[in-house]
Motif scaffolding. Sequence first.
Motif, PDB file in Angstrom:
ATOM      1  N   GLY A   1       0.866  -1.270  -0.174  1.00  0.00           N
ATOM      2  CA  GLY A   1       0.134   0.051   0.090  1.00  0.00           C
ATOM      3  C   GLY A   1       0.731   1.360   0.010  1.00  0.00           C
ATOM      4  N   HIS A   2       0.296   2.353   0.454  1.00  0.00           N
ATOM      5  CA  HIS A   2       0.836   3.787   0.399  1.00  0.00           C
ATOM      6  C   HIS A   2       0.514   4.376   1.685  1.00  0.00           C
ATOM      7  CE1 HIS A   2       2.002   3.211  -4.010  1.00  0.00           C
ATOM      8  NE2 HIS A   2       0.489   2.777  -4.062  1.00  0.00           N
ATOM      9  N   GLU A   3       1.515   4.761   2.343  1.00  0.00           N
ATOM     10  CA  GLU A   3       1.078   5.734   3.529  1.00  0.00           C
ATOM     11  C   GLU A   3       2.067   7.007   3.652  1.00  0.00           C
ATOM     12  OE1 GLU A   3       2.148   3.129   6.885  1.00  0.00           O
ATOM     13  OE2 GLU A   3       0.340   1.762   6.337  1.00  0.00           O
ATOM     14  N   LEU A   4       1.515   7.896   3.745  1.00  0.00           N
ATOM     15  CA  LEU A   4       2.050   9.400   3.168  1.00  0.00           C
ATOM     16  C   LEU A   4       2.002  10.003   4.678  1.00  0.00           C
ATOM     17  CD1 LEU A   4      -0.273  10.337   0.388  1.00  0.00           C
ATOM     18  CD2 LEU A   4       1.986   8.688   0.320  1.00  0.00           C
ATOM     19  N   ASP A   5       3.213  10.866   4.579  1.00  0.00           N
ATOM     20  CA  ASP A   5       3.497  11.699   5.904  1.00  0.00           C
ATOM     21  C   ASP A   5       3.822  13.154   5.295  1.00  0.00           C
ATOM     22  OD1 ASP A   5       3.624   9.397   7.125  1.00  0.00           O
ATOM     23  OD2 ASP A   5       5.940   9.264   7.215  1.00  0.00           O
ATOM     24  N   ALA A   6       3.465  14.034   6.094  1.00  0.00           N
ATOM     25  CA  ALA A   6       3.990  15.500   5.895  1.00  0.00           C
ATOM     26  C   ALA A   6       3.760  16.465   7.183  1.00  0.00           C
ATOM     27  CB  ALA A   6       2.892  16.172   4.917  1.00  0.00           C
ATOM     28  N   ALA A   7       4.634  17.439   6.992  1.00  0.00           N
ATOM     29  CA  ALA A   7       4.510  18.386   8.021  1.00  0.00           C
ATOM     30  C   ALA A   7       4.690  19.914   7.628  1.00  0.00           C
ATOM     31  CB  ALA A   7       5.619  18.234   8.968  1.00  0.00           C
TER      32      ALA A   7
END
Length: 345
Positions: free
Chosen positions: A111-117
């Motif tokens: 799958g795809h798991e996304l992070d951001a800040a």
Amino acid sequence: MKFGKALVFVLVLAIITGALYIGNEQEKKTETKKKDWALVIHGGAGTISKDKPDSVVKAYKNDLSEALAVGEEILKNGGSALDAVENVINYLENNPKFNAGKGAVFTHDGGHELDAAMMVGNTREAGTITGVKTVKNPISLARLVMENSKHVMFAGDGAEKYADKFELERVNQDYFFTEHRHKAWKRALKREKQEDAQSSVIDLSPEELKQKYGTVGAVAVDKEGQIVAGTSTGGMTNKKFGRVGDVPIIGSGTYASDVVAVSMTGWGEKIMRAVSGHTVSAYMKHKPASIEEAGNYLLEDVLDKGDAGMIGVDKKGNIFMGMNTQGMFRGASDSEGNREVAIWK
């Protein structure tokens, strides 16, 4: 006796004067006229082969130039650093060449798991999200967390539920699929099976270490002096069991203070252990040091060769683009007409 006391007095005075001179010289190093605005971007760092076809190199540079243009248009017209950073990263998230949004890598489970800040240095307001699966542009959700929540970070299902509160564009997992990322994931699974590896994702094979890291980021300072950092990523290929990297950890992969904004790219675990973003800010404040000195200190004295790349901008608009890797997709622009797009050192 009086002569001796006088000599001691002269010596002490000389030492104090010398110390003041050194201090003043250090201050002069960091004193420059403030630019109206400045913007720096990155699209990942690592071992980037120089054997790439000219057409591929040109395509990457064109995309970096277009990303810069998005932010330049906002900043030239008096817009905020916050808007510039968000819109630049949106562009990069929508570009399948980079490991963020559309081009995100595959997890171990396929799958795809996304992070951001995102963080504003003037106020130290920050918003981060990790492990989201349906948000097309994670950096926009990070900004909403910062501006609308009393919390700083939301993770996994909680981040998805928080996104439900807003009119954010949502997608299914198929949206993030790209053929080159899928092939990279298949190769990683094959290597893992051959090696019968049960270790964590940070125990990388030599082949994996040669891969570029595709995190994207932007830092900017605007006419009003607002200084902002933002970073977005799909993480690391074949990452396992809810792994969280440096990007959403404030002070590590993303950080902004009243003196500098920093976005990192590279081996997340190494970047986290060095608390990299905060290390740069603290070095600048307490040394004191220029952004160039602080960036070089992090990359040369704290981190190991091959670990990371860094972009930064200080409150005066001085920029830094550095790496201890072979290359980093990067670009910078400012109100004085300076503009650069580059890949290798």
